[in-house]
Design a protein around this motif. Sequence first.
Motif, mmCIF file in Angstrom:
data_model
loop_
_atom_site.group_PDB
_atom_site.id
_atom_site.type_symbol
_atom_site.label_atom_id
_atom_site.label_comp_id
_atom_site.label_asym_id
_atom_site.label_seq_id
_atom_site.Cartn_x
_atom_site.Cartn_y
_atom_site.Cartn_z
ATOM 1 N N GLY A 294 -12.004 8.851 0.310
ATOM 2 C CA GLY A 294 -11.213 9.793 -0.151
ATOM 3 C C GLY A 294 -9.905 8.539 0.442
ATOM 4 O O GLY A 294 -8.863 8.173 -1.337
ATOM 5 N N ARG A 295 -9.523 7.298 0.863
ATOM 6 C CA ARG A 295 -8.256 6.811 0.315
ATOM 7 C C ARG A 295 -8.699 5.513 -0.667
ATOM 8 O O ARG A 295 -7.624 4.968 -1.089
ATOM 9 C CB ARG A 295 -8.591 5.862 2.206
ATOM 10 C CG ARG A 295 -7.789 5.960 3.011
ATOM 11 C CD ARG A 295 -7.552 5.392 4.666
ATOM 12 N NE ARG A 295 -8.177 5.777 5.846
ATOM 13 C CZ ARG A 295 -9.238 6.097 6.288
ATOM 14 N NH1 ARG A 295 -10.229 5.345 6.304
ATOM 15 N NH2 ARG A 295 -9.687 6.244 7.663
ATOM 16 N N ILE A 296 -10.166 5.408 -0.853
ATOM 17 C CA ILE A 296 -10.720 4.344 -2.086
ATOM 18 C C ILE A 296 -10.310 5.375 -3.212
ATOM 19 O O ILE A 296 -9.765 4.100 -4.493
ATOM 20 C CB ILE A 296 -11.630 3.583 -1.582
ATOM 21 C CG1 ILE A 296 -12.305 2.646 -0.797
ATOM 22 C CG2 ILE A 296 -12.447 3.291 -3.021
ATOM 23 C CD1 ILE A 296 -13.480 2.413 -0.430
ATOM 24 N N ALA A 297 -9.960 6.353 -3.872
ATOM 25 C CA ALA A 297 -9.661 7.107 -4.407
ATOM 26 C C ALA A 297 -8.637 7.035 -4.961
ATOM 27 O O ALA A 297 -8.360 6.524 -6.096
ATOM 28 C CB ALA A 297 -10.773 8.674 -4.292
ATOM 29 N N MET A 298 -8.205 7.605 -3.808
ATOM 30 C CA MET A 298 -6.322 7.454 -3.793
ATOM 31 C C MET A 298 -5.861 6.025 -4.723
ATOM 32 O O MET A 298 -4.634 6.253 -5.520
ATOM 33 C CB MET A 298 -6.213 8.149 -3.077
ATOM 34 C CG MET A 298 -6.391 9.070 -2.468
ATOM 35 S SD MET A 298 -5.656 10.429 -4.033
ATOM 36 C CE MET A 298 -6.815 10.587 -4.963
ATOM 37 N N TRP A 299 -6.443 4.889 -3.331
ATOM 38 C CA TRP A 299 -6.332 3.307 -4.275
ATOM 39 C C TRP A 299 -6.434 3.230 -5.146
ATOM 40 O O TRP A 299 -5.383 2.780 -6.417
ATOM 41 C CB TRP A 299 -6.817 2.521 -3.227
ATOM 42 C CG TRP A 299 -6.055 2.218 -1.752
ATOM 43 C CD1 TRP A 299 -4.661 2.757 -1.345
ATOM 44 C CD2 TRP A 299 -6.534 2.374 -0.709
ATOM 45 N NE1 TRP A 299 -4.258 2.998 0.002
ATOM 46 C CE2 TRP A 299 -5.755 2.161 0.377
ATOM 47 C CE3 TRP A 299 -8.104 2.100 -0.439
ATOM 48 C CZ2 TRP A 299 -6.320 2.024 1.622
ATOM 49 C CZ3 TRP A 299 -8.155 1.633 0.958
ATOM 50 C CH2 TRP A 299 -7.608 2.255 2.354
ATOM 51 N N HIS A 300 -7.480 3.517 -5.936
ATOM 52 C CA HIS A 300 -7.981 3.264 -7.279
ATOM 53 C C HIS A 300 -6.743 4.301 -8.770
ATOM 54 O O HIS A 300 -6.538 3.667 -8.982
ATOM 55 C CB HIS A 300 -9.425 3.392 -7.585
ATOM 56 C CG HIS A 300 -10.241 3.537 -8.640
ATOM 57 N ND1 HIS A 300 -10.190 4.093 -10.130
ATOM 58 C CD2 HIS A 300 -10.345 1.996 -9.061
ATOM 59 C CE1 HIS A 300 -11.056 3.316 -10.591
ATOM 60 N NE2 HIS A 300 -11.018 2.251 -10.299
ATOM 61 N N SER A 301 -7.041 5.500 -8.259
ATOM 62 C CA SER A 301 -6.587 6.033 -9.484
ATOM 63 C C SER A 301 -5.224 5.806 -9.387
ATOM 64 O O SER A 301 -4.424 6.206 -10.243
ATOM 65 C CB SER A 301 -6.539 7.812 -9.039
ATOM 66 O OG SER A 301 -6.088 8.620 -7.551
ATOM 67 N N LEU A 302 -4.254 5.709 -8.222
ATOM 68 C CA LEU A 302 -2.861 5.335 -8.485
ATOM 69 C C LEU A 302 -2.052 3.902 -8.688
ATOM 70 O O LEU A 302 -1.198 3.878 -8.291
ATOM 71 C CB LEU A 302 -2.116 5.857 -7.116
ATOM 72 C CG LEU A 302 -2.667 7.698 -6.668
ATOM 73 C CD1 LEU A 302 -1.733 7.979 -5.719
ATOM 74 C CD2 LEU A 302 -1.843 8.044 -7.936
ATOM 75 N N GLY A 303 -3.363 3.223 -8.609
ATOM 76 C CA GLY A 303 -3.596 1.978 -8.752
ATOM 77 C C GLY A 303 -3.084 0.699 -8.360
ATOM 78 O O GLY A 303 -1.984 -0.414 -8.501
ATOM 79 N N ASP A 304 -3.379 1.057 -7.145
ATOM 80 C CA ASP A 304 -2.979 0.378 -6.118
ATOM 81 C C ASP A 304 -4.046 -0.983 -5.884
ATOM 82 O O ASP A 304 -5.315 -0.210 -6.359
ATOM 83 C CB ASP A 304 -2.832 1.027 -4.496
ATOM 84 C CG ASP A 304 -2.402 -0.013 -3.799
ATOM 85 O OD1 ASP A 304 -1.262 -0.904 -4.054
ATOM 86 O OD2 ASP A 304 -2.109 0.474 -2.250
ATOM 87 N N SER A 305 -4.263 -1.677 -4.913
ATOM 88 C CA SER A 305 -5.182 -2.466 -4.974
ATOM 89 C C SER A 305 -5.936 -2.074 -4.346
ATOM 90 O O SER A 305 -6.155 -1.797 -3.309
ATOM 91 C CB SER A 305 -5.006 -4.277 -4.337
ATOM 92 O OG SER A 305 -4.678 -3.955 -2.659
ATOM 93 N N VAL A 306 -7.460 -2.307 -4.129
ATOM 94 C CA VAL A 306 -8.621 -1.941 -4.352
ATOM 95 C C VAL A 306 -9.318 -2.202 -4.218
ATOM 96 O O VAL A 306 -10.182 -3.020 -4.531
ATOM 97 C CB VAL A 306 -8.530 -0.117 -4.462
ATOM 98 C CG1 VAL A 306 -9.378 -0.311 -5.895
ATOM 99 C CG2 VAL A 306 -9.720 0.411 -3.979
ATOM 100 N N ALA A 307 -10.597 -2.026 -2.986
ATOM 101 C CA ALA A 307 -11.908 -3.144 -2.418
ATOM 102 C C ALA A 307 -12.938 -1.756 -3.044
ATOM 103 O O ALA A 307 -12.666 -1.418 -2.236
ATOM 104 C CB ALA A 307 -12.385 -3.699 -1.996
ATOM 105 N N PRO A 308 -14.136 -1.289 -3.304
ATOM 106 C CA PRO A 308 -15.212 -1.105 -3.888
ATOM 107 C C PRO A 308 -15.821 -0.062 -2.391
ATOM 108 O O PRO A 308 -15.926 -1.259 -1.410
ATOM 109 C CB PRO A 308 -16.442 -1.579 -4.869
ATOM 110 C CG PRO A 308 -15.711 -2.299 -5.164
ATOM 111 C CD PRO A 308 -14.615 -2.997 -4.957
#
Length: 470
Positions: A327-341
């Motif tokens: 869930g956190r990764i989904a939001m980081w990715h969709s809202l343009g924050d840095s994210v690791a798969p």
Amino acid sequence: MTDVVIIGGGPGGYEAALVARQLGGQVTLVERRGLGGSAVLTDVVPSKTLIAAAEVMTRIRNAEEVGLRLGAGDQPLADAVTVDLGKVNARIRKLAEAQSADIAERLVGDEIRIINGTGRLDGPQRVIATTADGEEAITADIVLLATGAHPRELDTARPDGERIFTWTQIYDLDEVPEHLIIVGSGVTGAEFASAYQALGVQVTLVSSRHQVLPGQDDDAARVIQQVFEDSGMTVINGARAIAAERRGDGVVVRLADGREVVGSHCLMAVGAIPNTSGLGLEDAGIELSSSGHIVVDRVSRTTARGVYAAGDCTGVNALASVAAMQGRIAMWHSLGDSVAPLDLRTVSANVFTSPEIAVVGCSQADIDTGVVRGLSMMLPLRGNARAKMQALKDGFVKIFCLPTTGIIVGGVVVAPSASELIHPLSLAVRNKLTVDQLAETFTVYPSLTGSLAEAARRLHGHSSEQVITY
């Protein structure tokens, strides 16, 4: 302002909501039962609270080994303690409700809108929320599906909540079962079997495999099977249950080979089914697997633009911690924050039997089959000074590392509180530490963690040969 709509308030949903709000999203969360979802209300929190009570009974039963008795007489301490299952289960329900309320308070405090109802998609960017007051259409820039799963039921063993239960219903029991039959020896079945046996219940565990916990490390499962049998539990291996029915004041479980198992109550723990029907997924262009799970990539994207999914409905890994991270990764990715798969190789997991089994990284099977070219070292706890002081006889630590470099790639701990002891190995796997770095790190003496350092020391200097020490 980005509009985010989340369907499902379990760990995947509420953790995503907090991240989305932190990143400036306008967040609406739709939940039909209560914040925390099944993990808090009927699954993780309740079962581990039951297990906590069972752990106390286990310590009381072991008190005699360290020289403790009741008063001045010869009566064992365990004989003076009885279980009030009604009070145990009332406490379980109260704690679950309190945890749900705490989550709700946090979300409301972060100005996240909560809708008490069900949600479904009407295309990829529109959610229909159905409440007691009717339907509401919500336009969304981003949608997260975190709808979880529910217990699988057999047509020939329908739960009635009185004698035949799923794991969501068993907390309504007010009296200790005389003889509990548990069908299914996976994590859920084994945990309940361990807990109820510790609470003094006669338990029969029906396993369709050659031993309990077929999905776990084979050495660890063998220890648990032996502990179960030594405690007086009846374990029926290689037996497939095909039906369960009430007979008088009891339950009869029929096996495929014609045998019948008679008890007072039955818990069916035969897997879970994803909550993905009736959500409008196909019309929104979302691909499902053959098992009905939502197909996602490593950043939680579905096959529909702007729609993400997290948790048990994805079938990625049925752990609350993984759901929350998805869930956190989904939001980081969709809202343009840095994210690791999502990297499942760094996930730690625990089976809350007694003793517990904790694992992280690659497995013994990976080593044995050549999927990972590595070394393994297994060290029994019986030689550990702290284990001797605590009268612990069952359990071990196991470390997997790469040859030459000694980088730690996985581990297994079988011990009381293995869920706490696995963390050093989790840190090592996540940060690619070597066995020498682990071995050179101070541990407290005496402590069970000392065995982790000792196992690492024994791997020092090995380059290519597989090492297994018992």
